[in-house]
Design a protein around this motif. Structure first.
Motif, PDB file in Angstrom:
ATOM      1  N   GLY A   1     -26.960  12.772  29.679  1.00 36.20           N
ATOM      2  CA  GLY A   1     -25.587  13.134  30.024  1.00 36.20           C
ATOM      3  C   GLY A   1     -24.636  13.037  28.859  1.00 36.20           C
ATOM      4  N   ILE A   2     -24.736  11.952  28.062  1.00 34.56           N
ATOM      5  CA  ILE A   2     -23.756  11.829  26.984  1.00 34.56           C
ATOM      6  C   ILE A   2     -24.045  12.809  25.847  1.00 34.56           C
ATOM      7  CG2 ILE A   2     -23.070   9.447  27.502  1.00 34.56           C
ATOM      8  CD1 ILE A   2     -24.716   8.576  25.087  1.00 34.56           C
ATOM      9  N   TYR A   3     -25.251  13.382  25.828  1.00 38.03           N
ATOM     10  CA  TYR A   3     -25.492  14.454  24.849  1.00 38.03           C
ATOM     11  C   TYR A   3     -25.166  15.814  25.443  1.00 38.03           C
ATOM     12  CZ  TYR A   3     -27.325  11.496  21.207  1.00 38.03           C
ATOM     13  OH  TYR A   3     -27.421  10.569  20.215  1.00 38.03           O
ATOM     14  N   GLY A   4     -24.602  15.802  26.650  1.00 36.99           N
ATOM     15  CA  GLY A   4     -24.117  17.036  27.247  1.00 36.99           C
ATOM     16  C   GLY A   4     -25.200  17.944  27.804  1.00 36.99           C
ATOM     17  N   LEU A   5     -26.383  17.388  28.091  1.00 41.83           N
ATOM     18  CA  LEU A   5     -27.413  18.233  28.711  1.00 41.83           C
ATOM     19  C   LEU A   5     -27.012  18.551  30.150  1.00 41.83           C
ATOM     20  CD1 LEU A   5     -30.731  16.477  27.583  1.00 41.83           C
ATOM     21  CD2 LEU A   5     -29.414  18.224  26.407  1.00 41.83           C
ATOM     22  N   SER A   6     -27.436  19.703  30.625  1.00 44.24           N
ATOM     23  CA  SER A   6     -27.090  20.059  32.007  1.00 44.24           C
ATOM     24  C   SER A   6     -27.989  19.279  32.970  1.00 44.24           C
ATOM     25  CB  SER A   6     -27.296  21.554  32.229  1.00 44.24           C
ATOM     26  OG  SER A   6     -28.678  21.831  32.211  1.00 44.24           O
TER      27      SER A   6
ATOM     28  N   TYR B   1     -28.410   8.915  28.978  1.00 46.15           N
ATOM     29  CA  TYR B   1     -28.417   9.402  27.598  1.00 46.15           C
ATOM     30  C   TYR B   1     -28.438  10.930  27.534  1.00 46.15           C
ATOM     31  CZ  TYR B   1     -28.519   4.751  25.668  1.00 46.15           C
ATOM     32  OH  TYR B   1     -28.169   3.488  25.311  1.00 46.15           O
TER      33      TYR B   1
END
Lengths: 243, 368
Positions: free
Chosen positions: A105-110, A103
């Motif tokens: 990852g899909i919000y683009g967190l590093s 989750y």
């Protein structure tokens, strides 16, 4: 634009064929508020919340969430909200850690952010020991708290909870509401649907939905005084029999 | 940002695949079972046809003629000198497929008139078998003629040379076709299930409220299954080569490249179905129906496209397997290269992109 309104809906409707699930609802939710949608099953709560999250398009009317129009700017809306459905949408065949990483990852967190958030989250939830066990092995109350935490990973300003406590025992429900208060104290807006009357009492402000319409809106105390009833449950029964 | 999201979805999808090792075994074993089953079951090779002889002549010449029929693996002599009245019941009970009647004056006519008659009765209920029997009998008679009278003047002698499949083994024709069928079926099934499973558990909803773009979801779902598809393709080809001894005359690299394209088409097809279907079961049924039937009936897997009526020929052009069949048979049997096949590769790419476009569009229509 800086306002203190987190969610503003005006004449929002949704039809499914000839059935009107949500019928011209209008309301405002202030920042940092715990706003409740109370209603029986099938009153249109879930449809309303899905429209606000951009999962369903409204048939007519509009709404602003976090300052963005849900009809034209849904991708910006999605960046600023968290959502947790009644199903606790975690992957049962993934471990606790893998769910959090996905989750994030899909919000683009590093990678670094995810690593730190995972560590923090696991210690907050006291789930360090369960980190590498499959999610399906967790008790329901823990799954639900984990689902809430993953919905908060990207630090949204508004969080939508659709019947978050369905099927959970009373103690876990109490604990869950404790977390909801903590979230609100951090300045986040909490938008929650429920059909539990005791939970309705915990909300800052409450709207009662019946057959797709909002038939009453106000703080729990206001509503109880207005109808001169001792509890929200009695207010609700009074409202439903009148309509 | 964008690749980060796709990578997350890919990673998660791989975890699903490898954690559920039972399904993984099925994914690997199913194509093997299918190729063994179909590879042995579907065949046009005709052998062991049974026949009866009524030899009224009983001369060395007539016996020589009968030997001509029994001397190969196609015909088996089952009844000798049956009564005329027994012919029909034997045909009807399917005990024999052919009867040869040699008249009493067979040898005399042959010697005095240089012309004689032999009657051939053929069960042509199965027209393919009937035609085969007729043709093969002609060949036997021709050989017999040559043998007893090689001085016959002025006869055109056909010397055929059979190209690309010299033994005319139907396995060589079918097994490459099975590669097309199995790859399509497995790849489409996998993706259609992968998406509908998330619909059933509600996790798809959770992904859709995030800022992930439908293309990122689709990319993340397709890439892991491409590798599985390639693995399956490799396994099937190994079986084709070493169990069924189908030659691979063309470039392995070309096969791999075009198989990759074909897998991409199949996966897009599965995605398109799953985008509009709610449960895994319905997705499975729809995928089975819409891949297997058209592929078997209309792609040229069994029945040649050229002999279909025009409307069906046009439809067959839209079926991915039609193009891949030409590609894989061409490469394996004829050893052709890319320049003979580029039109079919282009057609496959076009079909793939159309399917992917529809799938993405359907996803955009969110949840209802």
């Amino acid at each position: 634009m800086e306002t203190d309104i987190a969610v503003k809906a005006s004449k929002l409707s949704r039809h499914f064929g000839t059935f009107t699930a949500v019928d011209e609802i209008s309301f405002e939710v202030k920042k940092g508020e715990i706003f409740g949608f109370l209603g029986a099953n099938g009153a249109g709560k879930t449809t309303a919340i899905k429209m606000l999250c951009g999962l369903i398009k409204p048939t007519s009317g509009e709404a602003y969430v976090a300052g963005y129009n849900i009809n034209t700017d849904s991708s910006m809306v999605k960046k600023h909200i968290g959502y947790m459905s009644q199903k606790f949408s975690l992957y049962e065949d993934l471990t606790v850690k893998e769910n959090i990483e996905f989750y994030g990852g899909i919000y683009g967190l590093s990678r670094k952010e995810i690593f730190e958030k995972t560590k923090k989250l696991l210690s907050e939830l006291h789930l360090e020991k369960m980190r590498d066990s499959l999610t399906k092995a967790l008790p329901l109350g823990w799954k639900q708290r984990l689902a809430l935490s993953t919905a908060l990973l990207h630090d949204p300003s508004i969080i939508f909870l659709d019947e978050p406590t369905g099927g959970v025992d009373p103690i876990s429900r109490k604990n869950f509401w404790r977390i909801i208060y903590e979230i609100a104290n951090q300045g986040k807006t909490v938008f929650v649907t429920t059909h539990y009357m005791d939970e309705a009492e915990y909300c800052n402000r409450l709207s009662v939905m019946f057959k797709g319409k909002i038939i009453e809106i106000g703080t729990p105390t206001e509503l109880k005084n207005k109808y001169n009833k001792p509890s929200i449950q009695d207010v609700f029964i009074e409202l439903v029999t009148r309509n | 940002m964008k690749t980060r999201r796709i990578v997350s979805i890919i990673t998660k999808e791989y975890i699903h695949i490898f954690r559920d090792w039972r399904s993984l075994i099925i994914i690997i074993l199913m194509p093997i079972l299918m190729i063994i089953l179909y590879g042995y079951a579907i065949t046009f090779d005709i052998k062991n046809l049974t026949f009866a002889v009524i030899d009224d002549a009983k001369t060395p010449e007539s016996r020589e003629l009968i030997r001509g029929f029994t001397e190969n693996r196609f015909f088996v002599l089952k009844y000798m000198d049956i009564k005329r009245g027994e012919i029909e019941p034997l045909f009807k009970k399917r005990f024999i497929q052919m009867v040869i009647v040699i008249p009493k004056d067979f040898s005399e006519s042959l010697i005095s008139n240089r012309v004689t008659k032999v009657q051939l009765l053929v069960d042509a209920a199965d027209s393919n078998v009937g035609t085969f029997i007729y043709n093969y009998s002609n060949r036997v008679i021709q050989l017999y003629n040559e043998k007893i009278n090689f001085k016959t003047p002025g006869i055109v002698n056909l010397k055929p040379r059979i190209l690309y499949n010299p033994d005319m083994k139907s396995v060589n024709f079918f097994v490459p076709g099975l590669v097309a069928l199995i790859l399509l079926l497995i790849s489409a099934l996998l993706t259609s299930i992968a998406i509908t499973r998330e619909k059933e558990t509600g996790t798809l909803e959770q992904i859709l409220v995030s800022p992930v773009h439908p293309i990122e979801i689709i990319g993340g779902k397709v890439i892991p299954y491409i590798t599985l598809g390639l693995l399956n393709g490799t396994i099937i080809l190994l079986f084709a080569r070493f169990l069924f001894k189908v030659p691979i005359n063309g470039s392995l690299f070309l096969i791999a490249a075009l198989a990759l394209l074909y897998i991409f088409v199949a996966l897009s097809f599965g995605l398109m179905i799953s985008a509009s279907v709610k449960t895994q079961l319905v997705a499975m049924l729809e995928t089975l129906m819409s891949t297997v039937l058209p592929t078997i009936m209309l792609s040229g897997l069994i029945f040649p496209v050229a002999s279909m009526p025009l409307p069906l020929r046009i439809i067959s052009k839209a079926i991915p397997a039609t193009h891949f069949l030409i590609i894989i048979r061409g490469i394996m049997l004829k050893g052709v290269g890319f320049w003979e096949l580029w039109q079919h590769a282009a057609a496959l790419s076009a079909i793939g992109f159309v399917l992917l476009f529809i799938a993405t569009k359907r996803f955009k229509m969110t949840l209802e």
